[in-house]
Structures are given as C-alpha cells and as structure tokens.
Design an enzyme around this catalytic site. Structure first.
Site: not given
Ligand SMILES: [Zn+2]
Length: 652
Positions: A489, A553
């Site tokens: 995030e 990611d």
C-alpha cells in the site's frame, strides 16, 4: 513466545520449488480445496472474508433481536435494516410496490427536462444512467472537493464486454436477461424483447465511446476541468443548466469531467433516440439496480446473469450473508462501530502500528538511497514520504447517521434511503474543507488501500487478522503476509500513477524528465513479465492494466523482506520452524496469501476489468525479481523457476 503458523499443510513436498514454486508452496491446497458453490473464487482472502462474515452475522442477529433498542441509535438502524431484509414473506408480498413512485415518474417523462430530472433522481439513488455524477477530492486541489462527471451507463462490467470475442455468449445471455426483467415488470414478451433490444443498443453505443480499462488508469488524461460552458460545448443537446440545478450545483459548477469524448457520444444518442427509448433505458436502470432487494423472482434472475453467467457461481450465498454484505455497504460505519468494539482489541492496533513503523523506516531508506533518482526528484519524494498519513483499524470520527431513517417496513426502501443519504452527505462536502479523517473502506473490510489525493495508507481492522496478521505468529510469516501488504500500500504512492501525486496529494508533474524516463524503463520490465503469464489457454494477463499493482507487489515484498531482517532483539528465535528457514517461511507466507482458485468465467472477468493479476501470478511475480528468493530455495540458472537477471525489475 511465538506460536507456529503452519505452512507445511498446504505445501506439496513432491514438487521441487526450483521447478514450480507456486505448487511447491500451495500444491496440496490446490489439489484439495474446492471452490464453494456460492463463490466465484476461493483463496486466503475469500476464506478470511467468510470467517469475518460469520462474526458480522453474530452482530446482526444480536442487534435485530434486541428487545427495545433506543430509537435512532446505530443498534436500532443496523438491527432494523437486517430484519427488513430477512423478512422474505414481507418482501414477496410487497413485490415492486415500494418502487411504484419511481416507475411512475419514469412513465410520466414528457420532455427533455423531465428526462434530465429523472436521470438526476436516479443518480441521487446511487445509479448511473447514461453517466456517473459524484463528489470526490479535486485531484489537482486536494484541499477542496469537486464534482466529477464520468463515463457510465453500462449494465455489463466494462466496454470490453460489448465488443470482445471472449464475451459473445455473455452478450447473448445479457439480452435475454434484460428481456426477462422486463417480463417480470409486466411487459408482454414482444414488448419486453423490443425494450431489451433498445437498452442493449443504447448501451453498445455508450460503450463504443467509453474508454478502455487501461486508459481509465491514466490519472492525468482522465482529469479535465469542467464548467457549464465546457459541458454545453461537449454535449449541447443535454440540458446541463437544468441538470446542475436539479442535482444541487447551481449555475457555476466547478468540477472535473473524466472522459470528454464520452459526453459528445451521449449527446448524439440523445438526438437519435426517442423519449420512449429513454424510458425503457431508465426502467432497466432502476430494476437492474434494485432487483437484489426484491422478491425471489427478481433476485434469482439478477443472480443468474450477474453471478452465474458473468462469474460462474453456481448458487447464491445464504441470505444472511448477502444481507450482511449489503448492511456493510449501506451502514458500514454503524456496523463498523459494533464490529471493532467486539473484534478489534487495542493490542492488535498497537502491534500493527509497530510493524507499520518498521516498514516505513525501510521505505524511507530506499528513497534516500535508490541509485537512479536525481537529487531534485529524490528531495520531493522524501517530502511526500514524510507527509504520509497512516490510518489503522477504524476512523477516529464516525459518520453521523442521525438523518438516515431505517425501519422494518421495506428492505428496498431502506437501501434506497441509505443511497440517498450517502449522496446528500457527499454533496454536502462540496463547499467545505476536505475532511482528512474520513475513510473509504469500512472497518470490517478484509482489504487495505492507498488514497493518493490524501497521501495516506489505510488498514481496516478486517485485514489485521490471520492469515495476514497474527500477533502470536513468528515474524517471517507476519512480514510475508501483512508486512508485504502494508509495504504494498505504501508503494502505491510511488507506482506508475501514484507517483504523479505530490506531498499534498495534488496531481502534478513533480518528476524530472530523466527520472520519469528511468521509472518507465524499469516498470516496463514488469509489464513484459506479467504479460507473459497465461491465465487460460490463449488468454494472457494484461501487464499494462495491472502495472500499478505489480509495482506495489514488488516494492511490498522487497521492503517487507528487508524490514524482517532489521528486527532487533530476536536473535534467540529458532532459525528453523517446520524445518524451513526464516527466508523460506517469508516467501512461502507470501505465496500462501495469494493461493487462489477461480471459475473460468470469473477469471475472464478478472483479466478484463481487474487491475490485480490472478493470485497464482502474484505469488511468484514479485519474488521472481528478487535474488534473495532464488537463494532461499537454491534456484539456479537453467531451473524452470529461474528468471534472468536482465529481465528483473528493480524500482524501489
Ligand atoms: Zn494494490
């Protein structure tokens, strides 16, 4: 003491990690797990989701059976909402009666002005006939709210569904579904057939001038300042003055239009189509958006198309669960207050906050040292990083639901009231400073987000649970799970779109051309990597569409890995648990959270509209760019899992 979170049971020891890491990590699970008949997919996220819904069910049953809740309290509202939805006898008996006035209004349309007013009236109930009108933070002036006009008006998930060869059968089934809905509304089969054709033609025209999913990701191209003059030029036949008056913006709406060319297409359609055609289109919009809250004939027909045809789901979830989802969507922060007081102890918030700090520290170091950035851009990137806001668990300030009326009289009426309440709450923000305490996910959600205009990352209580986060588990498992999610995030603030927002959350070119070019070159490696993954025969992942997620990611796994190695005072921990090293457990935990099974229809849907790649590729995608991964499992050049050094992306 650290409890052992077992990774072995899902693994397949017959598979060599150097040959097929995903099945080494998840092979036994892949062989034994079955997608439940009421789900389109199955995996760690959905599994935790289901456990979480059970917790919510307890709250709903409790509040709906309270003897005498205080009228107007959140317990009364949540309880009555749930009770009205579970009272299927009442719902069947009422039929579409609660919607009578809405249908009458549509039937009474006699002029262009009536048409515009009706579009507004449906938009106020959270529908998007023709286009979407909604309030959000102004992307170029993040201290103020703006009104956004965006493409919309489609009953299928995206533009691609109207034209791609992948969806020929879906399009046929969709037209049959629209017809079936008109028959349920009382049209004769002939008329229903004609109406369905009209709706499908209108939507196909709208789709033709809608942007592709990939193009919708471009934050700059989808930001175009808008006022009355601009809208009149784009779509002179639409009564914009009436529209803005009716929706409550007055004659001088400062806002943003997402896709200008779409509104020109809307304009042409308005000229070509009769008022009767528009009435059919609006009736369809109304029933399509309310069928879920009506009796079984409507609900079943809706389910058949949207869940079975589109996603492959065989059976409906139990009613309590469908209703729980709707309660979360309609009264999320009321339900959320009850949820966190019962299921989110302060210790979890404390442990999660500590972990977030450790990850932030590593990220800060990366921004300071990453070799490809010029000092100029680096300085601004660091400023942005220091200004990042982190929210954990639940909001400090809750939505005030006192103006929302909820009773036991009608489920669909409760839902529409909640939609209208939310619309007014949003419109109310337009002339006020932006409320930075606000949340865009409910506390019980099993997910997290980065809000670029707020320069913030938000972790709801729902995701701070096993298997993502277990305060009693060993560090490797927690860092490979929630740690990587947290870092993911944070990285979104520096992905291909997130990087365009500055420290204050304003969309702005603050990168030097040289840095931007470097960034692009590095991220293109991820596009190439993911575009090579084949989800179904002849259907590959769209590396452009999921680029932001793949960057997140990659940053997520790489930063969480480094943070795991920076934890102090854990020298006495066993280096082997379940006979696996710390690094092995870290990468296995990451692969475990992404183990997934999908129904074919759902997978096609996902590849087309979802910015996330399927789980099996996320499990191996980011690790394949890290040398530590290859070392941990002894993967060498020539092994099938080997990913050449020159193909690997390194961004943060
Ligand atoms: Zn993400």
């Amino acid at each position: 003491m650290h409890a052992e979170v077992l990774l072995r049971p899902g693994m397949d020891m017959m598979v060599d990690p150097r040959v097929d890491f995903y099945n080494y990590a998840n092979g036994t699970w892949m062989k034994t797990a079955v997608i439940p008949s009421d789900k389109p997919a199955w995996g760690s996220f959905v599994e935790l989701g289901d456990t979480n819904w059970q917790k919510i069910k307890g709250i709903l049953e409790e509040t709906s059976t309270l003897k005498s809740p205080t009228p107007g309290s959140i317990e009364q509202k949540v309880g009555d909402f749930y009770a009205s939805a579970m009272d299927t006898a009442q719902i069947e008996k009422q039929g579409i009666k609660p919607l009578d006035s809405y249908f009458q209004q549509i039937n009474a349309i006699a002029s262009r002005t009536d048409l515009v007013n009706e579009i507004v009236s449906l938009q106020k109930c959270h529908m998007d006939p023709l286009f979407d009108g909604s309030v959000a933070v102004d992307e170029k002036d993040s201290d103020h709210m703006a009104f956004y006009l965006s493409q919309g008006g489609l009953g299928l998930p995206s533009r691609e569904y109207y034209f791609s060869d992948l969806f020929v059968k879906v399009r046929q089934a969709y037209q049959e579904h629209i017809k079936a809905m008109f028959i349920l509304l009382g049209d004769s089969p002939d008329i229903a057939s004609r109406n369905a054709q009209t709706v499908f033609e209108i939507e196909t025209e709208l789709a033709k001038d809608s942007r592709k999913m990939v193009d919708l990701r471009d934050a700059i191209k989808n930001y175009n300042p808008m006022n009355l003059d601009i809208m009149m030029k784009l779509a002179p036949n639409f009564l914009w003055k009436e529209y803005f008056d009716s929706i409550g913006l007055g004659s001088d709406p400062h806002g943003v239009v997402g896709q200008p060319e779409f509104f020109t297409a809307v304009d042409h359609l308005l000229q070509e189509r009769s008022l009767d055609d528009w009435k059919s289109y609006l009736r369809w919009n109304l029933i399509n958006n309310t069928a879920k809250y009506l009796g079984s004939a409507f609900e079943d027909e809706h389910f058949h198309f949207y869940l079975t045809v589109l996603n492959g789901t065989k059976q409906k979830e139990p009613r309590w669960q469908r209703v729980a989802r709707q309660t979360d969507s309609s009264l999320g922060e009321a339900l959320g207050q009850l949820y966190v007081s019962k299921y989110f102890p302060p210790e979890v918030k404390k442990r999660a906050s500590e972990m977030i700090s450790s990850i932030l520290e590593v990220f800060h170091g990366r921004l300071e040292h990453v070799e490809w950035m010029t000092p100029e851009t680096r300085q601004k990137a660091l400023q942005k990083f220091v200004a990042l806001r982190v929210k954990v668990g639940y909001p400090d300030k809750w939505i005030d639901y006192s103006k929302l009326q909820i009773d036991r009289d009608s489920y669909v009426t409760n839902v529409l009231r909640a939609h209208a309440f939310e619309f007014h709450r949003q419109m109310d923000k337009l002339n006020k400073p932006v409320d930075k305490t606000e949340w865009h996910m409910t506390p019980s959600t099993v997910n997290a987000y980065n809000n670029p205009t707020g320069n913030e990352v938000v972790f709801p209580a729902g995701i701070l649970q096993p298997p993502f986060f277990d305060p009693s588990a060993d560090d490797a498992v927690n860092y490979g799970g929630i740690g990587a999610v947290i870092a993911h995030e944070i990285t979104h603030g520096y992905d291909d779109q997130g990087r365009k927002y500055d420290a204050k959350g304003n969309l702005k070119e603050w990168w030097t051309l040289k840095d931007a070019a470097q960034f692009k070159e590095r991220s293109q490696k991820l596009v190439a990597q993911f575009s090579n993954y084949e989800a179904l025969p002849d259907l590959k992942v769209n590396g452009e569409l999921c680029l932001g997620e793949d960057i997140a990611d990659l940053g997520g796994v790489s930063i969480a890995y480094e943070a795991l190695h920076h934890i102090k005072g854990r020298e006495n921990e066993p280096s082997l648990i379940e006979d696996l090293t710390r690094d092995q457990r870290f990468f296995l935990a990451w692969a475990k959270i992404w183990r997934s099974k999908y129904r074919e229809e759902y997978l096609k849907n996902m590849i087309t509209v979802n910015v996330h790649a399927p789980g099996q590729f996320r499990a191996i995608g980011a690790p394949s760019n890290l040398s530590e991964f290859f070392t941990a499992f002894g993967i060498k050049p020539g092994d099938p899992m080997w990913f050449p050094v020159e193909s690997r992306a390194k961004i943060w």
